[in-house]
Design an enzyme around this catalytic site. Structure first.
Site, PDB file in Angstrom:
ATOM      1  N   SER A 169       0.809  -1.215   0.000  1.00 22.75           N
ATOM      2  CA  SER A 169       0.000   0.000   0.000  1.00 22.75           C
ATOM      3  C   SER A 169       0.843   1.266   0.000  1.00 22.75           C
ATOM      4  O   SER A 169       0.481   2.265  -0.627  1.00 22.75           O
ATOM      5  CB  SER A 169      -0.933  -0.002   1.210  1.00 22.75           C
ATOM      6  N   GLN A 172       7.012  -0.224  -2.603  1.00 23.09           N
ATOM      7  CA  GLN A 172       7.271  -1.446  -3.363  1.00 23.09           C
ATOM      8  C   GLN A 172       8.730  -1.841  -3.181  1.00 23.09           C
ATOM      9  O   GLN A 172       9.557  -1.029  -2.761  1.00 23.09           O
ATOM     10  CB  GLN A 172       6.940  -1.245  -4.837  1.00 23.09           C
ATOM     11  N   ASP A 324       1.383  -5.837  12.195  1.00 23.10           N
ATOM     12  CA  ASP A 324       0.909  -6.068  10.824  1.00 23.10           C
ATOM     13  C   ASP A 324       1.417  -7.416  10.309  1.00 23.10           C
ATOM     14  O   ASP A 324       2.017  -7.502   9.235  1.00 23.10           O
ATOM     15  CB  ASP A 324       1.400  -4.936   9.920  1.00 23.10           C
TER      16      ASP A 324
END
Length: 538
Positions: A169, A172, A324
């Protein structure tokens, strides 16, 4: 009437969005390091806000119109509701992909909320948001490099693959090779992400607040508060690098018995900045790739145990938690030591990626959270109520809190059988959970509003870990809960011992002005009091 009200809300929302964007645009552009790029960005904000508004109004209208007149509990209503859920999830998915950035992150979060949102949303988001994120062009990557280090990637590295191996999100990842021949992974933040994040958060806030006014039981304002606090940290890759090193340091110091089985890539500080992060390249299998894990000679069951142990140690002992842990952020490889289990299979090492989102639990929160999980594993109803209340659930919602943490109904939470918390992962299990989520939606929203944000992040972490275990084992395992029970019990004992040592240290300082005989008498009396207190609590 309902439809007209919804469309009027959309109109008001558009006017408000235009005023907000127009009024703040000039100051936003003037304060930017790149006014021309920011001008382009500001022209995109009203477009995104318009998309948000249309999507929210369309979803709300679809529910109101499609379900109107259908009897509650009827088969026809259930059929139509399933279709509306699916259409709405696809609309939301399309919105997230078009807007990108934090919207992708929101979609990923929705994909983990098994206990709160309909199954259609969970499946739609989970299948698309982890592996199909938007990709920045090589030109945009070069733009970030020039701003951060003054050179293009081909100058900074001996080799740099312009095609990313993964996109998320916020950034990269590209494969590169340093001038001294080391293979590295380079995480590059998407262009203008820092500038757009604040505006996107505000735009999402308008929609969430409007939906809350239309549907009072829909209250995700806590998620916006959390995003506003955590997003700036996630966008600073130097914070992520420090989190990575602190995490490993905690395992070495506080959990040395499993430290060799938990790893994070080495950071190349001289090739990193707030928007670029260069780290050791890691080979291995994604934690949900069961076939590849088996090819590596590792048992998925062993991986599940290691994941449970590592995160239990973080939550209950370290108080510094990776929040996460979805499948794309967990890599499995054979332990470099070459150690094998009793069946001759390779022991796994868990590699933690993406250290941008961490939460610290203060002593009281960590103690109560560990005590709560200990009580859940050992079916102690009184302790569940006590520690749920101390964490903010109150005396009226502790049953619901226990259900969300364990994904089990209360009768099974307090069942004394050893496997009372194990989820089989059957269709009946999933249907039961979705029924509870639908039936108690207002109460769940109220509970989420009450709980501290750090506990909400623990819920998100639990959801991610539960999803990982489901993929590894097609359900939860008894071993995972035994590990949680063991680590939480150890953490509670260590916390109590720490408090006792602190008390004795304070007492020693306080007694410095007394005679030796008086000091010994008081110390013996204090130890006796502590022993009596311990005996009374058994």
């Amino acid at each position: 009437m309902a439809a007209r009200s919804l469309w009027r809300s959309r109109a008001r929302l558009l006017v408000l969005g235009t005023a907000v964007c127009g009024g703040s645009g000039a100051a936003f552009i003037a304060s930017s390091e790149d006014p021309s790029a920011t001008l382009k960005l500001c022209t995109n904000i009203p477009v995104r806000l318009f998309r948000n508004t249309v999507t929210a109004a369309s979803i709300a209208f679809d529910y109101e119109y499609s379900l109107s007149g259908l009897a509650e509990g009827s088969k026809e209503r259930a059929r139509v509701k399933h279709a509306v859920h699916l259409r709405s999830a696809q609309k939301l998915q399309e919105l997230c992909f078009k807007n990108g950035g934090i919207y992708i992150k929101l979609g990923q979060h929705i994909g983990q909320l098994d206990y709160l949102v309909p199954e259609e949303y969970v499946h739609t988001m989970r299948e698309s948001m982890l592996n199909k994120c938007p990709v920045s062009s090589y030109e945009q990557v070069c733009e970030v490099f020039k701003k951060e280090v003054g050179e293009t990637p081909d100058k900074v590295f001996a080799e740099f693959d312009p095609v990313p191996i993964a996109s998320a999100s916020l950034a990269q990842v590209h494969v590169a090779r340093t001038h001294d021949g080391k293979k590295v992974a380079v995480k590059v933040q998407h262009a203008h992400m820092t500038d757009s994040a604040a505006a996107d958060t505000a735009a999402v806030g308008v929609i969430v607040n409007t939906l809350h006014r239309i549907f009072p039981s829909f209250d995700y304002r806590w998620l916006l508060d959390e995003m506003s606090e955590s997003l700036p940290k996630e966008l600073d890759f130097l914070v992520e690098a420090k989190n990575s090193e602190k995490c490993l340091d905690n395992f070495r110091k506080l959990s040395p018995h499993i430290a060799e089985y938990v790893y994070a890539p080495t950071i190349y500080w001289n090739l990193s900045s707030s928007k670029l992060l260069t780290m050791e390249f890691m080979d291995g299998a994604q934690v949900n790739d069961v076939a590849m894990i088996k090819k590596l000679g590792i048992q998925p069951y062993e991986v599940s145990k290691l994941v449970s142990q590592a995160f239990a140690e973080m939550m209950f002992k370290h108080g510094f938690v990776h929040c996460d842990p979805h499948a794309a952020n967990l890599i499995v490889r054979p332990a470099p030591s070459g150690k094998r289990n009793i069946y001759g299979k390779q022991k796994p090492q868990l590699v933690l990626l993406d250290h941008g989102l961490y939460k610290e639990l203060d002593f009281n929160t960590r103690f109560n959270y560990a005590s709560l999980w200990k009580a859940l594993v050992f079916s102690d109803a009184n302790a569940i109520k006590e520690h749920s209340a101390k964490l903010g659930a109150g005396d009226d919602l502790y049953v619901l809190f226990a259900g969300i943490l364990t994904m089990r109904p209360w009768k099974q939470v307090i069942d004394t059988s050893v496997d009372h918390l194990v989820i089989q992962g059957t269709k009946e299990d999933r249907s039961e959970l979705q029924m509870y989520a639908s039936q108690y939606f207002p109460q769940i929203s109220e509970l989420l509003r009450r709980l501290p944000r750090v506990i909400l992040l623990m819920l998100k972490t639990n959801d991610c870990l539960r999803s990982v275990n489901n993929e590894l084992l097609q359900g939860s395992s008894l071993e995972s809960f035994l590990i949680i029970g063991k680590v939480s019990s150890e953490a509670v004992m260590e916390a109590k011992w720490s408090q006792k040592k602190s008390f004795m240290k304070w007492l020693k300082v306080w007694l410095e002005g007394f005679s030796v005989e008086a000091r010994l008498w008081v110390m013996q009396f204090a130890l006796w009091v502590l022993q009596v207190r311990k005996a009374l609590t058994l």
